[in-house]
Design a protein around this motif. Structure first.
Motif, PDB file in Angstrom:
ATOM      1  N   THR A   1     -39.789  19.933  75.761  1.00 17.68           N
ATOM      2  CA  THR A   1     -38.722  20.901  75.469  1.00 17.68           C
ATOM      3  C   THR A   1     -37.811  20.375  74.375  1.00 17.68           C
ATOM      4  OG1 THR A   1     -38.765  21.748  77.726  1.00 17.68           O
ATOM      5  CG2 THR A   1     -36.763  22.158  76.436  1.00 17.68           C
ATOM      6  N   ILE A   2     -37.421  19.084  74.504  1.00 13.82           N
ATOM      7  CA  ILE A   2     -36.547  18.458  73.504  1.00 13.82           C
ATOM      8  C   ILE A   2     -37.181  18.528  72.116  1.00 13.82           C
ATOM      9  CG2 ILE A   2     -35.563  16.261  72.732  1.00 13.82           C
ATOM     10  CD1 ILE A   2     -35.148  15.579  75.717  1.00 13.82           C
ATOM     11  N   GLU A   3     -38.487  18.280  72.081  1.00 13.21           N
ATOM     12  CA  GLU A   3     -39.216  18.297  70.808  1.00 13.21           C
ATOM     13  C   GLU A   3     -39.225  19.705  70.200  1.00 13.21           C
ATOM     14  OE1 GLU A   3     -43.750  17.493  69.281  1.00 13.21           O
ATOM     15  OE2 GLU A   3     -43.026  16.322  70.998  1.00 13.21           O
ATOM     16  N   LYS A   4     -39.474  20.744  71.032  1.00 16.91           N
ATOM     17  CA  LYS A   4     -39.516  22.123  70.539  1.00 16.91           C
ATOM     18  C   LYS A   4     -38.139  22.567  70.034  1.00 16.91           C
ATOM     19  CE  LYS A   4     -43.398  24.151  73.084  1.00 16.91           C
ATOM     20  NZ  LYS A   4     -43.798  25.191  74.065  1.00 16.91           N
ATOM     21  N   ILE A   5     -37.110  22.263  70.816  1.00 17.95           N
ATOM     22  CA  ILE A   5     -35.751  22.649  70.430  1.00 17.95           C
ATOM     23  C   ILE A   5     -35.355  21.939  69.140  1.00 17.95           C
ATOM     24  CG2 ILE A   5     -33.314  22.621  71.102  1.00 17.95           C
ATOM     25  CD1 ILE A   5     -35.094  24.587  72.685  1.00 17.95           C
ATOM     26  N   SER A   6     -35.680  20.671  69.053  1.00 12.62           N
ATOM     27  CA  SER A   6     -35.354  19.875  67.866  1.00 12.62           C
ATOM     28  C   SER A   6     -36.050  20.440  66.629  1.00 12.62           C
ATOM     29  CB  SER A   6     -35.764  18.416  68.097  1.00 12.62           C
ATOM     30  OG  SER A   6     -35.507  17.655  66.944  1.00 12.62           O
ATOM     31  N   HIS A   7     -37.326  20.825  66.808  1.00  9.65           N
ATOM     32  CA  HIS A   7     -38.100  21.372  65.686  1.00  9.65           C
ATOM     33  C   HIS A   7     -37.470  22.668  65.163  1.00  9.65           C
ATOM     34  CE1 HIS A   7     -41.513  22.280  63.161  1.00  9.65           C
ATOM     35  NE2 HIS A   7     -41.661  23.451  63.768  1.00  9.65           N
ATOM     36  N   LEU A   8     -37.139  23.581  66.072  1.00 11.76           N
ATOM     37  CA  LEU A   8     -36.527  24.853  65.678  1.00 11.76           C
ATOM     38  C   LEU A   8     -35.172  24.631  65.015  1.00 11.76           C
ATOM     39  CD1 LEU A   8     -37.131  27.470  68.541  1.00 11.76           C
ATOM     40  CD2 LEU A   8     -37.818  27.647  66.156  1.00 11.76           C
ATOM     41  N   THR A   9     -34.392  23.724  65.571  1.00  9.77           N
ATOM     42  CA  THR A   9     -33.060  23.439  65.054  1.00  9.77           C
ATOM     43  C   THR A   9     -33.136  22.897  63.632  1.00  9.77           C
ATOM     44  OG1 THR A   9     -32.349  22.926  67.305  1.00  9.77           O
ATOM     45  CG2 THR A   9     -30.922  22.210  65.532  1.00  9.77           C
ATOM     46  N   LYS A  10     -34.054  21.977  63.384  1.00 13.10           N
ATOM     47  CA  LYS A  10     -34.207  21.400  62.049  1.00 13.10           C
ATOM     48  C   LYS A  10     -34.636  22.466  61.031  1.00 13.10           C
ATOM     49  CE  LYS A  10     -35.317  16.720  63.620  1.00 13.10           C
ATOM     50  NZ  LYS A  10     -36.398  15.728  63.801  1.00 13.10           N
ATOM     51  N   LEU A  11     -35.533  23.375  61.477  1.00 15.49           N
ATOM     52  CA  LEU A  11     -35.980  24.448  60.584  1.00 15.49           C
ATOM     53  C   LEU A  11     -34.815  25.371  60.226  1.00 15.49           C
ATOM     54  CD1 LEU A  11     -39.434  25.410  62.164  1.00 15.49           C
ATOM     55  CD2 LEU A  11     -39.053  24.390  59.911  1.00 15.49           C
ATOM     56  N   GLY A  12     -33.980  25.691  61.222  1.00 13.18           N
ATOM     57  CA  GLY A  12     -32.824  26.541  60.974  1.00 13.18           C
ATOM     58  C   GLY A  12     -31.845  25.897  60.010  1.00 13.18           C
ATOM     59  N   ILE A  13     -31.559  24.600  60.234  1.00 13.74           N
ATOM     60  CA  ILE A  13     -30.620  23.881  59.370  1.00 13.74           C
ATOM     61  C   ILE A  13     -31.154  23.801  57.941  1.00 13.74           C
ATOM     62  CG2 ILE A  13     -29.594  21.617  58.889  1.00 13.74           C
ATOM     63  CD1 ILE A  13     -29.446  21.247  61.973  1.00 13.74           C
ATOM     64  N   SER A  14     -32.421  23.450  57.805  1.00 11.95           N
ATOM     65  CA  SER A  14     -32.989  23.293  56.452  1.00 11.95           C
ATOM     66  C   SER A  14     -33.033  24.633  55.713  1.00 11.95           C
ATOM     67  CB  SER A  14     -34.397  22.695  56.535  1.00 11.95           C
ATOM     68  OG  SER A  14     -35.282  23.574  57.206  1.00 11.95           O
ATOM     69  N   THR A  15     -33.238  25.727  56.471  1.00 12.52           N
ATOM     70  CA  THR A  15     -33.274  27.046  55.833  1.00 12.52           C
ATOM     71  C   THR A  15     -31.902  27.425  55.294  1.00 12.52           C
ATOM     72  OG1 THR A  15     -35.055  27.788  57.299  1.00 12.52           O
ATOM     73  CG2 THR A  15     -33.781  29.501  56.180  1.00 12.52           C
ATOM     74  N   PHE A  16     -30.859  27.230  56.094  1.00 16.66           N
ATOM     75  CA  PHE A  16     -29.508  27.562  55.623  1.00 16.66           C
ATOM     76  C   PHE A  16     -29.050  26.594  54.534  1.00 16.66           C
ATOM     77  CE2 PHE A  16     -28.902  30.129  59.568  1.00 16.66           C
ATOM     78  CZ  PHE A  16     -28.527  31.311  58.935  1.00 16.66           C
ATOM     79  N   GLU A  17     -29.479  25.342  54.609  1.00 13.25           N
ATOM     80  CA  GLU A  17     -29.132  24.396  53.551  1.00 13.25           C
ATOM     81  C   GLU A  17     -29.796  24.784  52.234  1.00 13.25           C
ATOM     82  OE1 GLU A  17     -30.163  20.599  55.176  1.00 13.25           O
ATOM     83  OE2 GLU A  17     -28.115  20.233  55.937  1.00 13.25           O
ATOM     84  N   ARG A  18     -31.019  25.293  52.335  1.00 14.09           N
ATOM     85  CA  ARG A  18     -31.700  25.765  51.126  1.00 14.09           C
ATOM     86  C   ARG A  18     -30.971  26.993  50.561  1.00 14.09           C
ATOM     87  NH1 ARG A  18     -37.927  28.028  50.564  1.00 14.09           N
ATOM     88  NH2 ARG A  18     -37.790  28.507  48.325  1.00 14.09           N
ATOM     89  N   PHE A  19     -30.514  27.860  51.461  1.00 13.37           N
ATOM     90  CA  PHE A  19     -29.729  29.025  51.026  1.00 13.37           C
ATOM     91  C   PHE A  19     -28.478  28.569  50.283  1.00 13.37           C
ATOM     92  CE2 PHE A  19     -25.945  31.561  52.078  1.00 13.37           C
ATOM     93  CZ  PHE A  19     -26.247  32.751  51.426  1.00 13.37           C
ATOM     94  N   LEU A  20     -27.768  27.604  50.852  1.00 13.82           N
ATOM     95  CA  LEU A  20     -26.541  27.103  50.216  1.00 13.82           C
ATOM     96  C   LEU A  20     -26.831  26.436  48.880  1.00 13.82           C
ATOM     97  CD1 LEU A  20     -24.732  25.642  53.372  1.00 13.82           C
ATOM     98  CD2 LEU A  20     -24.033  27.643  52.038  1.00 13.82           C
ATOM     99  N   SER A  21     -27.980  25.782  48.771  1.00 13.74           N
ATOM    100  CA  SER A  21     -28.311  25.092  47.516  1.00 13.74           C
ATOM    101  C   SER A  21     -28.531  26.068  46.371  1.00 13.74           C
ATOM    102  CB  SER A  21     -29.564  24.219  47.700  1.00 13.74           C
ATOM    103  OG  SER A  21     -30.729  25.031  47.810  1.00 13.74           O
ATOM    104  N   THR A  22     -28.891  27.334  46.691  1.00 13.67           N
ATOM    105  CA  THR A  22     -29.088  28.330  45.625  1.00 13.67           C
ATOM    106  C   THR A  22     -27.764  28.697  44.964  1.00 13.67           C
ATOM    107  OG1 THR A  22     -28.842  30.285  47.065  1.00 13.67           O
ATOM    108  CG2 THR A  22     -31.053  29.319  46.869  1.00 13.67           C
ATOM    109  N   MET A  23     -26.644  28.339  45.611  1.00 11.20           N
ATOM    110  CA  MET A  23     -25.323  28.626  45.050  1.00 11.20           C
ATOM    111  C   MET A  23     -24.844  27.523  44.100  1.00 11.20           C
ATOM    112  SD  MET A  23     -24.477  31.475  46.562  1.00 11.20           S
ATOM    113  CE  MET A  23     -25.134  32.446  47.927  1.00 11.20           C
ATOM    114  N   ASN A  24     -25.526  26.399  44.114  1.00  8.25           N
ATOM    115  CA  ASN A  24     -25.092  25.253  43.315  1.00  8.25           C
ATOM    116  C   ASN A  24     -25.257  25.496  41.815  1.00  8.25           C
ATOM    117  OD1 ASN A  24     -24.663  24.087  45.784  1.00  8.25           O
ATOM    118  ND2 ASN A  24     -26.426  22.693  45.664  1.00  8.25           N
ATOM    119  N   ASP A  25     -24.471  24.766  41.035  1.00  6.27           N
ATOM    120  CA  ASP A  25     -24.584  24.843  39.586  1.00  6.27           C
ATOM    121  C   ASP A  25     -25.983  24.389  39.164  1.00  6.27           C
ATOM    122  OD1 ASP A  25     -24.367  23.416  36.772  1.00  6.27           O
ATOM    123  OD2 ASP A  25     -22.672  24.827  36.908  1.00  6.27           O
ATOM    124  N   LYS A  26     -26.630  25.168  38.302  1.00 11.85           N
ATOM    125  CA  LYS A  26     -28.019  24.878  37.933  1.00 11.85           C
ATOM    126  C   LYS A  26     -28.178  23.541  37.218  1.00 11.85           C
ATOM    127  CE  LYS A  26     -29.736  29.627  37.705  1.00 11.85           C
ATOM    128  NZ  LYS A  26     -30.329  30.681  36.852  1.00 11.85           N
TER     129      LYS A  26
END
Length: 585
Positions: free
Chosen positions: A472-497
């Protein structure tokens, strides 16, 4: 060649041949037509007929304020101008003036065009309702409506339209002649044909009003005039007066009208409009040149049906939530109507989708399947290679359909599967389109994908009874990391090119999405089962980013008022929780 023949050649060049002018010489035919009209000023015409004599018995030409003007008189009144030839010649000059003024307006000399039109109006305003002048008056007022609209003087245009409406109502008891009959009254033309031509011109007035009220954001009025326009056009079509009727345009405008009723929660009328639009497309000739245009419009209408389904499911879920909050019957929130506000006179097949609000999963699934069928069909035209934006929007609609269907599903396993399908769809798209060329779309996809991970994670946590097992810990951790990396990628699109630095200030349209992304990341970090101390600290850092931004940009608080309050609370609570964890450790 007669005067009338030369006039009709000029008219054809002005209003027909000009449609085929090249982009390099867009006004070539208009300018040539203006020259032809101007040449007709000096051409002698001695048109005599009993019909013309009779009509001019009630039309006099006077001099007032150094300007010639037409006035209406009784047939037994003595006219000041006894010469029918002089009156006829002046009226023909006004007709030529009208076309020349319209050409000025059409060739981006609108002020000159308006000045000339108003000069003509001064000459005829006391005789607008005369059978010989009715059509000229109506066409002239329509031109003034267009010019005032082009100057964004919408209220002026509406006032002119009121004159047009008055003219039309008074014309119902007379028989207006065609414009060309100012030159020669054609006894072979049937009264019904004259009336239909006049009706068509007035239909343009109603169409202009639909556009004007739309510009003024008076959506009810705009929709009403759009409906009137469509009804009048359809009447012409049904009575075989289809010379001016374009089934393609009619269907398109009808489908557009459905969107208004859809957003006003009137699904019965929206459905009727879409069914009529589909039906009318059957009357579009499928010539070789029109095949692709027709295929595009069919696919476009299928997308309208998809929006219908998404909105129906969304409104239904909102209605049920409001009913539950108030502990009342859903019909007390908003009652579902199955009768459209109006019905266009078309023979329609039985509807294949409901217009009633959805109450349970089985009903929702029928709407879902209907929409998915439309999406699959539309995708066969809007392929990714060539229609990136349209194809992505169809995929986003698919994701939204699953999201709306989840609301009506009670089984957690099936809810999870639906969110997984959304994730598969959106993540695949993120890998297929170019962030450089479709940045705006990529941001939309990443944000929605991040939301999917958040919803799936919440369901998984609700589903798991044993949160301490390694699996369970492994599954939750996997989903959480995917969510964080997705939003971090979204935020990176706002950065100065160039510098890759985060901006100090975000554009208004991105303030809420950006701060919400940090909010989601904070929540993801708080969901980790292992390494609680480190992850809660990361969560706290994200909440601080939101509060610090709002403190530096006070106007941004309105975009995230509710979440900001939560962030402030978490900044107070989390340090206490972290301290306890340190003591335990």
């Amino acid at each position: 060649m007669t005067f009338l023949e030369r006039y009709l050649i000029a008219v054809d060049k002005c209003y027909v041949q000009s449609l085929n002018d090249s982009e390099t010489e867009p006004y070539k035919s208009k300018y040539e037509a203006r020259k032809l009209f101007e040449e007709l000023y000096d051409v002698d015409i001695d048109e005599k007929s009993d019909n013309l004599e009779k009509e001019f018995q009630t039309l006099d030409l006077i001099e007032e304020d150094d300007k010639k003007k037409f006035i209406m008189i009784q047939s037994d009144q003595q006219a000041k101008e006894l010469s029918v030839s002089k009156k006829h010649r002046y009226l023909i000059h006004l007709l030529l003036d009208y076309h020349i003024a319209a050409i000025y307006s059409d060739t981006e000399e609108r002020s000159e065009g308006e000045s000339r039109l108003r000069s003509i109006l001064t000459s005829i305003e006391q005789a607008l309702y005369h059978p010989l002048l009715c059509s000229l008056s109506l066409n002239l007022l329509n031109q003034l409506i267009l010019i005032r609209t082009s100057f964004e003087q919408y209220n002026d245009a509406i006032e002119i339209a009121k004159q047009t409406e008055d003219l039309y109502n008074k014309s119902l008891v007379i028989e207006p002649y065609l414009l060309r009959e100012i030159i020669h009254i054609d006894t072979s033309i049937q009264a019904d044909d004259r009336r239909q031509e006049f009706e068509q011109t007035y239909t343009h007035t109603l169409f202009y009003l639909a556009q004007i009220y739309g510009k003024l954001d008076q959506k009810n009025e705009s929709a009403n005039y759009c409906r009137l326009t469509l009804e009048r056009q359809l009447t012409m079509f049904n009575t075989n007066h289809s010379k001016h009727f374009d089934p393609f345009d009619w269907a398109t405008n009808c489908a557009t009208l459905s969107q208004y009723y859809m957003t006003n929660h009137d699904f019965a009328t929206a459905r009727h409009c879409l069914m009529c639009a589909d039906k009318m497309l059957e009357n579009v000739p499928s010539t070789h040149a029109e095949n692709d245009k027709l295929a595009e419009r069919i696919a476009s209408f299928k997308r309208c049906w998809v929006k219908y389904a998404v909105n129906l499911l969304s409104d239904s879920s909102d209605r049920l939530l409001q009913a539950a909050d108030r502990d009342v019957n859903p019909n007390e929130i908003v009652r579902s109507s199955t009768t459209p506000q109006f019905q266009f006179k078309l023979s329609l097949p039985p509807p294949t989708i409901t217009c009633s609000f959805i109450l349970d999963y089985d009903q929702a699934r029928q709407v879902f399947l209907f929409a998915m069928d439309k999406i699959d069909s539309a995708k066969s035209y809007y392929i990714l290679d060539g229609f990136v934006t349209d194809h992505v929007e169809l995929c986003q609609d698919t994701s939204q359909l699953y999201s709306k269907l989840v609301f009506f599903e009670s089984n957690i396993d099936r809810k999870c599967k639906m969110h997984k399908r959304r994730i598969d769809l959106l993540s695949t798209l993120c890998g297929e389109i170019s962030e450089e060329h479709y940045l705006y779309i990529m941001r939309q996809l990443l944000f929605e994908l991040g939301e999917c991970y958040s919803m799936l994670l919440d369901l998984k946590l609700e589903q798991k009874s044993d949160l301490n097992s390694n699996k369970t810990i492994e599954k939750i951790s996997h989903l959480t990391k995917l969510g964080i990396s997705t939003f971090e990628r979204f935020l990176s699109t706002m950065n100065d090119k160039k510098t890759k630095e985060k901006p100090e200030t975000y554009a208004d349209e991105y303030v809420r999405p950006v701060l919400l992304a940090h909010f989601y990341i904070a929540r993801f970090y708080s969901k980790f089962i292992d390494n609680r101390l480190e992850n809660l600290q990361q969560s706290l850092n994200q909440y601080k980013i939101i509060v610090n931004y709002v403190d530096k940009h006070p106007n941004s608080r309105e975009y995230i008022e509710q979440e900001y309050s939560i962030c402030k609370e978490m900044i107070d609570l989390l340090p206490l929780k972290l301290e306890k964890l340190r003591q335990i450790k």
